[in-house]
Design an enzyme around this catalytic site. Sequence first.
Site, PDB file in Angstrom:
ATOM      1  N   ASP A   1       3.166 -10.935   7.143  1.00  0.00           N
ATOM      2  CA  ASP A   1       3.794  -9.941   7.907  1.00  0.00           C
ATOM      3  C   ASP A   1       5.487 -10.193   8.120  1.00  0.00           C
ATOM      4  OD1 ASP A   1       1.701  -8.348   7.504  1.00  0.00           O
ATOM      5  OD2 ASP A   1       0.895  -8.667   9.629  1.00  0.00           O
ATOM      6  N   ARG A   2       5.982  -9.119   8.328  1.00  0.00           N
ATOM      7  CA  ARG A   2       7.624  -9.481   8.619  1.00  0.00           C
ATOM      8  C   ARG A   2       7.889 -10.093   9.912  1.00  0.00           C
ATOM      9  NH1 ARG A   2      12.066  -4.571   8.175  1.00  0.00           N
ATOM     10  NH2 ARG A   2      13.965  -5.866   8.583  1.00  0.00           N
TER      11      ARG A   2
END
Length: 315
Positions: A146-147
């Site tokens: 995930d970012r």
Amino acid sequence: MTEIQNGSLGVHFVKIDENHDGQRIDNFLLGRLKGVPKSRVYRILRKGEVRVNGSRVKAEYRLQVGDAVRIPPVRVAERDVPAGPSPKLQQLLEQNIVYEDTAFLVVNKPAGLAVHGGSGVSLGLIESLRATRPSAPFLELVHRLDRETSGCLMIAKKRSMLRHLQDEMRAGRVVKVYQALCCGSWPKGMKRISAPLRKNELKSGERVVKVDPDGKASVTHFQVLHRYRGATLLEVALETGRTHQIRVHCQFAGCPLAGDEKYADVECNRQMREKGLRRMFLHAGQLEVSLPDGQLVDIRSPLPGDLAALLTNLE
């Protein structure tokens, strides 16, 4: 990969090398003909305008070393070319490579950097790395983070290694260990959560994952490292690798991750911001993988300074 262009007709002939060995022809074309609608790519395949070794092929045909691919002239829509990575970002990525050999590398991904472009992100880690290494013939993500998650991210430098590592992950032979800070007191004795997860897309296009009996089997292992007032530091090992798995399983246990805005505990996040937390507390700290020759590689990434500082403040 060798390419010859017939200037009068605009036809391209490409000779396949090991970097595209085993790749489906449709995926190969989609990668080369960026800007061409997917429907158009499949149409030229169905009509036989694309040929491999002089013969028609179906979309599922897998390329082999030495194949000669004929690509017809296709008008590519003009698009704004996104700005390349800044010299600072290129330097940061090179400095954060924690393991590298001839076939793959592992980068300690900074939080806040998407792994690839799309959904409003013009330039992700993989695009930036390719721009940093323009002579590299092949660089592909093996998996995703995930970012807002930092830590170990595998990048394949050869298609054969990409297939090997993804096969290892599907077989559950890749060890992926995270450090996570969750809100509240983690339930005593809860060391394993097996709860199926289902991915949903809202009208806004946002992806939300929920525990659902009709979802995909998902298993996560937890070990308490330290208990703080109002929070618990966990070591988390993935048995499966579903989207947002750790985040949703922590929420399911009643202890969502600190700083997680999607599956959040609003009051906990407010308190953690006061302590200095500026993002989700989730770090991919360890990868253990077996190479094709049987060698076991154990790769570790220490907890980033911002997360370590938060733990100090919690003490």
